[in-house]
Enzyme design. Structure first.
Site, mmCIF file in Angstrom:
data_model
loop_
_atom_site.group_PDB
_atom_site.id
_atom_site.type_symbol
_atom_site.label_atom_id
_atom_site.label_comp_id
_atom_site.label_asym_id
_atom_site.label_seq_id
_atom_site.Cartn_x
_atom_site.Cartn_y
_atom_site.Cartn_z
ATOM 1 N N LYS A 1 -20.460 -14.460 2.121
ATOM 2 C CA LYS A 1 -21.841 -14.053 2.357
ATOM 3 C C LYS A 1 -22.524 -13.403 1.165
ATOM 4 C CE LYS A 1 -21.205 -13.294 7.333
ATOM 5 N NZ LYS A 1 -21.331 -12.318 8.439
ATOM 6 N N GLY B 1 -9.579 -7.897 -0.665
ATOM 7 C CA GLY B 1 -8.358 -8.428 -0.070
ATOM 8 C C GLY B 1 -8.104 -9.893 -0.330
ATOM 9 N N ARG C 1 0.825 -1.211 0.000
ATOM 10 C CA ARG C 1 0.000 0.000 0.000
ATOM 11 C C ARG C 1 0.861 1.264 0.000
ATOM 12 N NH1 ARG C 1 -5.314 -1.129 3.867
ATOM 13 N NH2 ARG C 1 -6.151 -2.826 2.597
ATOM 14 N N GLY D 1 -13.985 -2.421 0.734
ATOM 15 C CA GLY D 1 -15.329 -1.862 0.820
ATOM 16 C C GLY D 1 -15.608 -0.860 -0.278
#
Length: 399
Positions: A200, A354, A34, A377
């Protein structure tokens, strides 16, 4: 929205919002990707004779100064990579930060300590965030957001600073995300395939509903596929599933059919009695999952089906693994999907999230994809069709 190469930054003081939320063990950074990703934008500014103030968060200190979550190791590593000193402004942001920013000379770099040491940074409302954004903006002449990983967060450093900054723009990292996820997907080459995996359905409902009718094919794997099996009337044994979302899954299947998107679900699985198993106990059909077992990867027939869909695609967006890829015995599906997508020479291939990113790097195929998003997200919300707060703030600051 302006980008850094459209703004006069020569000799200016620049506040960079970066995503340096990196893993640290015993004071040592274990993955500096990052930091490296933001270096081109920072170096560009330094080459223009600018002085640089870096700000980022690390973990969840929840408004308290937590020494273990200080950005000290990050400042040191950033300095090593830039080949120049990066001084840390320790603790909460206040008078010392103001003074150090004021004293900055061209070519110098400082880093503010963890933004989340300041409770205002993560305030839920403008009132809770108070004047923190105004304080940050006052430190510099130009604000640059290059942190896609927090672009979906309504944090003071993301949405409030642009309101008070003299000039604001996006860095090269944010620019690439915007170009690939926004512009490139407006008129995609077809067939356009979405690969969705992970645990999910609940976290992907927005994406699936937004992409129905826009994509030609939707491939669903991972534990989220189990909820669709329930919707088809199959038993899933002890497998992870969301029974309360069966109706939502039925709705997606019906909408896919009516809107011209083909849904591809697993037809077989590798299974075991426990997620800690090191070997699969066998392969079962999707309609014959053993009652005492749980499915942990897609099976060989499903791999063949999914790969066939991928091999004819011209645009692919992939988020979520096909199984418990961290265990070698249950990584076959994720690795096969990764290899199939990486092997496409003339397709636009975009990866985000990720776990998905981890699969790509595990296979050392990151240079074979058109674009790997730096957001989790943010990537998901972008695919849901939402305007991210960071982009909205940067656009509005131009008005």
């Amino acid at each position: 929205m302006l980008f850094i190469d459209q703004v006069d930054i020569a000799g200016k003081k620049i506040l960079f919002r970066v995503d340096f939320n990196v893993p640290i063990e015993d004071g040592v950074i274990t993955d500096d990707n990052r930091i490296r990703a933001a270096l081109p934008t920072i170096q560009y500014a330094l080459d223009k004779g600018a002085s640089v103030i870096l700000c980022a968060h690390l973990g969840k200190p929840k408004g308290k100064v937590v020494p273990e979550l200080s950005l000290g190791p990050v400042a040191n590593r950033t300095g090593e990579l830039l080949g120049r000193g990066v001084a840390l402004v320790p603790g909460r942001i206040g008078d010392q930060a103001v003074k150090m920013a004021a004293d900055l000379a061209p070519g110098q770099v400082i880093m503010l300590d963890n933004l989340r040491f300041n409770p205002e940074e993560t305030g839920k409302t403008p009132e809770e965030r108070g004047d923190f954004g105004k304080l940050l903006a006052s430190l510099a002449d130009v604000y640059v957001n290059d942190a896609f990983g927090v672009a979906h967060r309504e944090n003071a450093s993301v949405v409030d600073v642009p309101r008070f900054a003299k000039v604001c723009c996006a860095g090269f990292l944010l620019k690439r995300e915007y170009e690939y996820l926004g512009e490139a997907l407006k008129d995609p080459k077809r067939p356009y395939v979405c690969v969705s995996g992970g645990a999910k359905v609940s976290t992907k409902l927005g994406i699936l509903n937004n992409l129905l009718g826009k994509v030609d094919d939707i491939i669903i794997g991972g534990a989220m596929a189990n909820t669709f099996l329930l919707a088809q009337g199959h038993e899933v044994g002890q497998s992870l599933a969301e029974p309360d979302l069966v109706d939502a899954a039925k709705g997606i299947m019906a909408k896919a059919k009516s809107m011209g998107s083909t849904l591809h679900l697993p037809v077989d699985f590798r299974y075991a009695k426990t997620p800690k198993a090191k070997q699969a106990e066998g392969v079962c059909k999707a309609d014959a999952i053993p009652a005492d077992a749980l499915v942990l990867d897609i099976g060989p027939e499903t791999i063949t089906d999914f790969v066939a869909v991928l091999e004819r695609a011209k645009t692919i967006v992939w988020n979520g693994p096909m199984g418990l890829f961290e265990t070698t015995a249950f990584a076959k599906g994720s690795l096969a999907v990764c290899k199939a997508i990486a092997g496409l020479d003339d397709a636009l291939t975009i990866v985000g999230g990720g776990d998905t990113d981890a699969v790509v790097h595990m296979m050392q195929l990151d240079d074979k994809f058109s674009f790997i998003s730096t957001g989790g997200g943010s990537f998901l919300e972008f695919l849901e069709g939402k305007e991210l707060p960071a982009f909205k703030a940067l656009k509005e600051c131009m008005k």
